[in-house]
Structures are given as C-alpha cells and as structure tokens.
Write a protein that holds these residues in place. Structure first.
Motif, PDB file in Angstrom:
ATOM      1  N   SER A  62     -70.822   0.437  17.454  1.00 37.74           N
ATOM      2  CA  SER A  62     -71.931  -0.506  17.437  1.00 37.74           C
ATOM      3  C   SER A  62     -71.327  -1.223  15.890  1.00 37.74           C
ATOM      4  CB  SER A  62     -73.157  -0.259  16.677  1.00 37.74           C
ATOM      5  OG  SER A  62     -73.275   0.307  17.839  1.00 37.74           O
ATOM      6  N   THR A  63     -71.245  -2.639  15.282  1.00 41.32           N
ATOM      7  CA  THR A  63     -71.209  -2.871  14.112  1.00 41.32           C
ATOM      8  C   THR A  63     -71.792  -2.641  13.091  1.00 41.32           C
ATOM      9  OG1 THR A  63     -71.546  -4.732  14.856  1.00 41.32           O
ATOM     10  CG2 THR A  63     -70.104  -4.620  15.964  1.00 41.32           C
ATOM     11  N   TRP A  64     -70.978  -3.105  11.436  1.00 36.34           N
ATOM     12  CA  TRP A  64     -72.184  -3.199  10.664  1.00 36.34           C
ATOM     13  C   TRP A  64     -73.681  -4.009  11.040  1.00 36.34           C
ATOM     14  CZ3 TRP A  64     -72.260   0.188   7.236  1.00 36.34           C
ATOM     15  CH2 TRP A  64     -71.893   0.558   6.755  1.00 36.34           C
ATOM     16  N   GLY A  65     -73.283  -5.081  11.617  1.00 35.47           N
ATOM     17  CA  GLY A  65     -74.570  -5.814  11.572  1.00 35.47           C
ATOM     18  C   GLY A  65     -75.761  -4.897  12.870  1.00 35.47           C
ATOM     19  N   GLU A  66     -75.570  -4.323  13.132  1.00 35.45           N
ATOM     20  CA  GLU A  66     -76.019  -3.279  14.388  1.00 35.45           C
ATOM     21  C   GLU A  66     -76.758  -1.899  13.977  1.00 35.45           C
ATOM     22  OE1 GLU A  66     -73.795  -5.151  18.660  1.00 35.45           O
ATOM     23  OE2 GLU A  66     -73.595  -3.547  17.397  1.00 35.45           O
ATOM     24  N   ASP A  85     -68.947  -6.363   5.978  1.00 38.23           N
ATOM     25  CA  ASP A  85     -68.854  -7.798   6.935  1.00 38.23           C
ATOM     26  C   ASP A  85     -69.521  -7.214   8.548  1.00 38.23           C
ATOM     27  OD1 ASP A  85     -68.009  -9.445   9.003  1.00 38.23           O
ATOM     28  OD2 ASP A  85     -66.161  -9.384   8.762  1.00 38.23           O
ATOM     29  N   ALA A  86     -70.392  -7.839   9.285  1.00 33.96           N
ATOM     30  CA  ALA A  86     -71.363  -7.657  10.024  1.00 33.96           C
ATOM     31  C   ALA A  86     -70.579  -7.325  11.379  1.00 33.96           C
ATOM     32  CB  ALA A  86     -72.070  -8.578  10.453  1.00 33.96           C
ATOM     33  N   ALA A  87     -69.206  -7.816  11.316  1.00 32.52           N
ATOM     34  CA  ALA A  87     -68.807  -7.771  12.463  1.00 32.52           C
ATOM     35  C   ALA A  87     -68.305  -6.510  12.408  1.00 32.52           C
ATOM     36  CB  ALA A  87     -68.085  -8.999  12.536  1.00 32.52           C
ATOM     37  N   THR A  88     -67.551  -6.036  11.972  1.00 37.79           N
ATOM     38  CA  THR A  88     -66.849  -4.810  11.453  1.00 37.79           C
ATOM     39  C   THR A  88     -67.031  -3.741  12.119  1.00 37.79           C
ATOM     40  OG1 THR A  88     -66.400  -4.276   9.075  1.00 37.79           O
ATOM     41  CG2 THR A  88     -64.665  -6.186  10.153  1.00 37.79           C
ATOM     42  N   TYR A  89     -66.684  -3.030  12.775  1.00 35.55           N
ATOM     43  CA  TYR A  89     -67.048  -1.142  12.835  1.00 35.55           C
ATOM     44  C   TYR A  89     -66.996  -0.336  11.756  1.00 35.55           C
ATOM     45  CZ  TYR A  89     -67.021  -3.599  17.824  1.00 35.55           C
ATOM     46  OH  TYR A  89     -67.502  -4.556  18.230  1.00 35.55           O
ATOM     47  N   GLU A 256     -71.512  -5.509  26.877  1.00 35.24           N
ATOM     48  CA  GLU A 256     -71.733  -6.163  26.054  1.00 35.24           C
ATOM     49  C   GLU A 256     -71.619  -5.820  24.261  1.00 35.24           C
ATOM     50  OE1 GLU A 256     -75.007  -8.635  26.224  1.00 35.24           O
ATOM     51  OE2 GLU A 256     -74.899  -9.656  28.162  1.00 35.24           O
TER      52      GLU A 256
END
Length: 460
Positions: A62-66, A85-89, A256
C-alpha cells in the motif's frame, strides 16, 4: 502493587482505553480526540508500532496515501509534519519511524509504553453476572514493564492489539506439528531480513522450506530467489497445502494494488527460474531431525527432502485470553465478530465485493468493547490499513453518540482479480474450471489485503 481506580469520575468522564499503539490503535486515539473523547493507549512494547518494527525491512504494497489516517494527519499538521509522497511505498520501518512514532508523540501522555493488558472485565462483575452489568465501567488489568500491576477503569475498550504475537503454526491441523517446538532453532515465523549479515548467512547456500500461500510467502520466495542469484546452493522448497491453480499467485496484473499483484508474479518467477520448487498438497504433520537438517513429514506419509531452515508463514490468529471475562460474539471458525465473519470468510467469499463495515459489524453482546484492525478479522487472511481506519472512525462516532456518522460508510476498496472460495478455496481444479482460467468470468472480488503484517500488507 499499585491500585489506580479513578472511581471519582462518572462513566462518561472515564477514558476510552485503546489496546495497542500500532497503526489502527493510534488512528483510534486520533479519532477519539477529534470527537472530544479522551483516549488512553496502552502499548506493551517500548515504542509506537512495536510489531511493525519487527518487519521494518519489508515494503508495504500500500502507498503512503493509503496508510495514513485522515484524522491522524490533521492532528500532526500543526507540528509541521508532512506526509511523504502519497504515491510511494513505505517499508515497515518507514511507517513506524516517519508516521506512527510522530503520531504517538503528538498524543503525548495519552500513550503509555511498557503496559501489557492482562485482563478486561466489567468492574465488579465476572462474565456470568447479569445484575447491573451494563451500568458498570470496564476494569483493565495492566502489567507494567517493571513488574508492578495497575487497575484502570474505562468507559469503553477498543482492542487494536493485532495478531502479530500469535503466528499460525506449521501443522496443517492448526496445532504445532510434532517436533515443531523442538526444532525452534531452525524455524522462523516471519519474512527474513536478508539485509542483515547474520540473517543472510543463515539462508545463503542452504535449502529452506517456505510454508504458506499468501503475500508473506511470496515475499520470502522473492527474497530467497534474489539471494540464490548471488549465493550458489540457495534454494527454496515452497510448501503448499493446496495444488497450484489460477489464483495461486494472486491477482497479478488484474490487482488494483499493483505492488500486491507484483508479489505473486515474483513468486512465479522464482519457481519458473528454478530458485524455488513447489511441493503441492503437502499438509505438514511432523518435523524430524536428520543430522543437522530437518525433514518435514506430511499427513499422507510423504517426506520432504532435508532442509536447513523452515519459514512458516501460515497467517496469524487473535489472542483472546485477556478478554475471557467479556461477553464476545465471535464466529466459531474465524474468531471474528459474528456479523463481520460472513463478509470476510475465505471459505465462502467468492466473486463480488467485501462490504465496507463499521460499528454495527464490530459490536458484541458486551456493549462498549470493540475488536478492531487485524484482530477484528480473527483468522481471516485479508486486511488493509484503510479498512481499520474506517472501522475506528465509525466506532469513535458511535462512542460520541453520533450514530448517523457511525453507520455511514466512508470507504472505497481496490479490486483484485483473485477469487476465493465457496468450495473452491481448497480445490485448485475447480478454481481453474471457469472460462478465463479463474473462478470468475470477470475479476471483481475485493480482497482486503493479507493475513500477514510482515508481508507488505499495510495491515497492523
């Protein structure tokens, strides 16, 4: 022995005790603060995210945003904290150090470390007493790191202690295999940190049995395959209780959560490249010593070629021992709340969606107690952090008296191409029989993560 019973307060003035300072426990505290309620988080370890730190080397899928709770982010904002960064893991270590510990620090004295909850009950009432039960607050028995004991009182209890402390055993019947405990020096229950020289030496050039079929097993196989490319003689024997079917390697490109799908693809690559060999339909009954090596024995009498190490990644289960004086409504198979169990049961869950849930599905006959996060899923192997965040949002709203908000669903989950059961969960031939190679004509199942926090799950 210290007695600390805040009896001068009315029940509504008492704190809500939260068990565990992991991702979901701290999110619960943030939600309670947001609602004007006072949390008291009890963490058995020395820091926030103690369990997460045990798998700090593993990257989440899951990414930081999640994996950042919205209420927690609001609580952190005045300190100057900025979400990565919300898109990074993140890795487990990133999650604990860059988010969980700062959040616990903001909560301050509301978080207590070295405080192990050993029992929860209604004050003055064991589980058989009806009279006046619901009017009584909860009493929480706590063992401190220095050996002292405390008794705290609470208006409600949110158990977010997770399942990390109780991994599933090697035995296919749910109990330790014969000889498993005696072989403890060669058996591990988590994904190895091959970046640690001592751990690397344990597996380099050796044959390792990996038992499990989830994301943790995929991760271990991928790591061992990378090691095999550098160290001759390194090989993994992948022990599967089932056969290999269309869903063995997960959702792949249909998932997804791309990083989760990639894990299964890497496991497949490890097998196809010869770095791992799959042993199917093998249900471990015993582990025997053969000189300096171990031999696994199946229920049908088959014997695996000797291995040097065993990594058992068969999921986790909840520790319910300290809740024995409470009246919990738990499914007899999954040990999850009875209303939640049908939504997550891998034996019956097939194509469709896992219905997002909150306080209604998490409630028990004992009012005011909630199992949340990974622990709420009992033995079910699917969970995401954002599911837990939604759970505690709903529970906090209910405790604040806002039933409308508590029953409102505020969660959208990612889809995956993996379908589970309805009789297909343990039958790979049936799982392959549908057009398209899976159990569904089109991938539509929602699989909420994985049963193993150390498997890049984003769980707690």
């Amino acid at each position: 022995m210290a007695e600390s019973i805040n009896s001068v307060l009315t029940v509504d003035q008492l704190p809500v005790v939260v068990v565990g300072a992991g991702p979901i426990g701290l999110a619960a505290a943030a939600r309670l603060v947001e609602r004007g309620l006072e949390p008291l988080v009890l963490e058995s370890g020395p820091s926030a995210g103690t369990a997460v730190r045990n798998w700090s080397h593993v990257r989440l899928f899951s990414t930081w945003g999640e994996v950042v709770d919205p209420a927690a982010e609001k609580l952190l904002a005045p300190t100057g904290w900025v979400r990565p960064d919300a898109a990074t893991y993140p890795t487990g270590g990133d999650w604990a150090g860059k988010y969980l510990q700062p959040l616990a620090d903001v909560l301050g004295d509301r978080v207590r470390y070295g405080a192990t909850v050993t029992g929860v009950a209604r004050a003055g009432r064991d589980r058989i007493v009806d009279s006046g039960r619901e009017e009584q607050p909860f009493t929480v028995h706590v063992q401190l790191a220095d050996g002292r004991e405390e008794r705290l009182t609470a208006r409600a209890v949110i158990d977010a202690s997770g399942t990390w402390s109780t991994p599933g055993p090697m035995g296919a019947d749910g109990l330790p295999a014969l000889g498993e405990k005696a072989a403890a020096d060669r058996v591990s229950y988590q994904v190895p940190d091959l970046g640690d020289p001592a751990v690397r030496a344990r597996y380099a050039g050796r044959r390792t049995a990996v038992i499990g079929s989830g994301a943790s097993a995929f991760t271990a196989l991928a790591h061992l395959a990378d090691l095999a490319k550098e160290e001759d003689g390194t090989h993994a024997a992948w022990i599967l209780r089932r056969g290999i079917g269309a869903s063995t390697y997960g959702g792949g490109e249909a998932d997804e959560l791309p990083a989760r799908g990639a894990l299964g693809l890497r496991a497949r690559e490890a097998v196809e490249a010869g770095h791992a060999s799959a042993v199917t339909g093998f249900r471990t009954q015993a582990v025997e010593r053969e000189g300096d090596r171990l031999v696994l024995v199946a229920e049908d009498g088959r014997r695996l070629n000797p291995v040097d190490e065993v990594i058992v990644l068969t999921g986790f289960r909840p520790d319910l021992s300290f809740l024995s004086e409470l009246r919990l409504g738990l499914d007899e198979r999954l040990q999850a709340p009875t209303a939640l169990a049908p939504l997550i049961d891998p034996n019956v869950h097939s194509c469709g969606t896992v219905y997002p849930h909150g306080v209604n599905e998490l409630s028990h006959p004992e009012q005011g107690v909630y199992l949340v996060g990974m622990k709420s899923y009992g033995r079910a192997p699917t969970f995401l952090a954002m599911t837990g965040y939604e759970q505690v949002r709903s529970v906090a709203a209910a405790l604040a008296g806002d039933q409308e908000a508590a029953e409102r669903v505020e969660l959208t989950l990612p889809e995956t191409g993996v379908c589970g059961g309805a009789g297909l969960f343990d039958d790979p031939d049936a799982a392959q029989s549908t057009e398209g190679g899976g159990c569904c004509a089109a991938p539509s199942t929602l699989q909420i993560g994985t049963g193993t926090p150390a498997a890049t799950s984003g769980g707690c």
